[in-house]
Design a protein around this motif. Structure first.
Motif, PDB file in Angstrom:
ATOM      1  N   LYS A 145       0.814  -1.209   0.000  1.00  8.03           N
ATOM      2  CA  LYS A 145       0.000   0.000   0.000  1.00  8.03           C
ATOM      3  C   LYS A 145       0.850   1.263   0.000  1.00  8.03           C
ATOM      4  O   LYS A 145       0.493   2.265  -0.608  1.00  8.03           O
ATOM      5  N   ALA A 146       1.991   1.231   0.690  1.00 13.22           N
ATOM      6  CA  ALA A 146       2.848   2.414   0.793  1.00 13.22           C
ATOM      7  C   ALA A 146       3.846   2.508  -0.357  1.00 13.22           C
ATOM      8  O   ALA A 146       4.590   3.473  -0.438  1.00 13.22           O
ATOM      9  N   GLY A 147       3.851   1.541  -1.237  1.00 17.43           N
ATOM     10  CA  GLY A 147       4.834   1.495  -2.318  1.00 17.43           C
ATOM     11  C   GLY A 147       4.689   2.619  -3.323  1.00 17.43           C
ATOM     12  O   GLY A 147       3.749   3.408  -3.298  1.00 17.43           O
ATOM     13  N   THR A 148       5.668   2.662  -4.225  1.00 17.73           N
ATOM     14  CA  THR A 148       5.682   3.727  -5.237  1.00 17.73           C
ATOM     15  C   THR A 148       5.277   3.204  -6.615  1.00 17.73           C
ATOM     16  O   THR A 148       5.309   3.955  -7.583  1.00 17.73           O
ATOM     17  N   SER A 149       4.900   1.955  -6.698  1.00  8.97           N
ATOM     18  CA  SER A 149       4.451   1.393  -7.969  1.00  8.97           C
ATOM     19  C   SER A 149       3.151   2.065  -8.395  1.00  8.97           C
ATOM     20  O   SER A 149       2.425   2.612  -7.565  1.00  8.97           O
ATOM     21  N   PRO A 150       2.833   1.981  -9.676  1.00 14.56           N
ATOM     22  CA  PRO A 150       1.544   2.521 -10.125  1.00 14.56           C
ATOM     23  C   PRO A 150       0.389   1.866  -9.362  1.00 14.56           C
ATOM     24  O   PRO A 150       0.484   0.713  -8.928  1.00 14.56           O
ATOM     25  N   GLU A 151      -0.690   2.603  -9.221  1.00 18.41           N
ATOM     26  CA  GLU A 151      -1.822   2.145  -8.417  1.00 18.41           C
ATOM     27  C   GLU A 151      -2.350   0.784  -8.874  1.00 18.41           C
ATOM     28  O   GLU A 151      -2.671  -0.074  -8.053  1.00 18.41           O
ATOM     29  N   GLU A 152      -2.421   0.564 -10.171  1.00 19.61           N
ATOM     30  CA  GLU A 152      -2.949  -0.710 -10.677  1.00 19.61           C
ATOM     31  C   GLU A 152      -2.044  -1.877 -10.273  1.00 19.61           C
ATOM     32  O   GLU A 152      -2.526  -2.942  -9.895  1.00 19.61           O
ATOM     33  N   GLU A 153      -0.730  -1.683 -10.328  1.00 21.21           N
ATOM     34  CA  GLU A 153       0.207  -2.743  -9.915  1.00 21.21           C
ATOM     35  C   GLU A 153       0.070  -3.031  -8.425  1.00 21.21           C
ATOM     36  O   GLU A 153       0.096  -4.195  -7.995  1.00 21.21           O
ATOM     37  N   ARG A 154      -0.067  -1.966  -7.616  1.00 23.74           N
ATOM     38  CA  ARG A 154      -0.229  -2.170  -6.169  1.00 23.74           C
ATOM     39  C   ARG A 154      -1.540  -2.884  -5.876  1.00 23.74           C
ATOM     40  O   ARG A 154      -1.591  -3.750  -5.001  1.00 23.74           O
ATOM     41  N   ALA A 155      -2.596  -2.557  -6.599  1.00 20.08           N
ATOM     42  CA  ALA A 155      -3.888  -3.233  -6.408  1.00 20.08           C
ATOM     43  C   ALA A 155      -3.776  -4.717  -6.743  1.00 20.08           C
ATOM     44  O   ALA A 155      -4.292  -5.568  -6.013  1.00 20.08           O
ATOM     45  N   ASP A 156      -3.080  -5.032  -7.841  1.00 23.65           N
ATOM     46  CA  ASP A 156      -2.885  -6.441  -8.215  1.00 23.65           C
ATOM     47  C   ASP A 156      -2.059  -7.173  -7.164  1.00 23.65           C
ATOM     48  O   ASP A 156      -2.372  -8.308  -6.797  1.00 23.65           O
TER      49      ASP A 156
END
Length: 130
Positions: free
Chosen positions: A69-80
């Motif tokens: 959740k706190a990562g810097t990846s794009p939102e879609e990647e974090r959701a996956d």
């Protein structure tokens, strides 16, 4: 952190709302998340509240979710990534049972794709255990 009822060997830096420490001797406690009785030297405190102690297994699960959740990846990647972690927390039999209950109790399931039904039933099962 509030006054501590134990002696520490080591305190680790906080990670999100959690802080892990290593006690001088093993202590018995009940994990506030999974409800299991544990006896260990490493203990994690949630939200600076000693009544909310976590076992190592629950700490690892919550830490992986927090880091995603706190990562810097794009939102879609974090959701996956978050969906993958949550799906890994339950076994396939429990998901199948929840899917059956969802299909039997709601006519809305007829309007949803199989993936949507699986996602809803999995989320309902996971949320019941959090």
């Amino acid at each position: 952190m509030k006054p501590v009822p134990f002696e520490f060997e080591k305190t680790y830096p906080p990670r999100g709302p959690m802080q892990q420490c290593r006690l001088g001797q093993s202590a018995a406690f009940t994990c506030f998340r999974c409800g299991q009785s544990k006896k260990a030297k490493p203990v994690t405190i949630y939200g600076d509240d000693w009544s909310r102690r976590l076992c190592n297994g629950c700490y690892g699960r919550l830490l992986s979710i927090h880091e995603i959740k706190a990562g810097t990846s794009p939102e879609e990647e974090r959701a996956d990534a978050l969906a993958s972690v949550l799906l890994s927390l339950v076994n396939k039999d429990e998901i199948a049972q929840t899917e059956r209950l969802l299909r039997a109790s709601a006519k809305r399931a007829k309007l949803l794709s199989p993936e949507s039904v699986r996602f809803i039933s999995t989320s309902e099962h996971v949320s019941a255990h959090l």
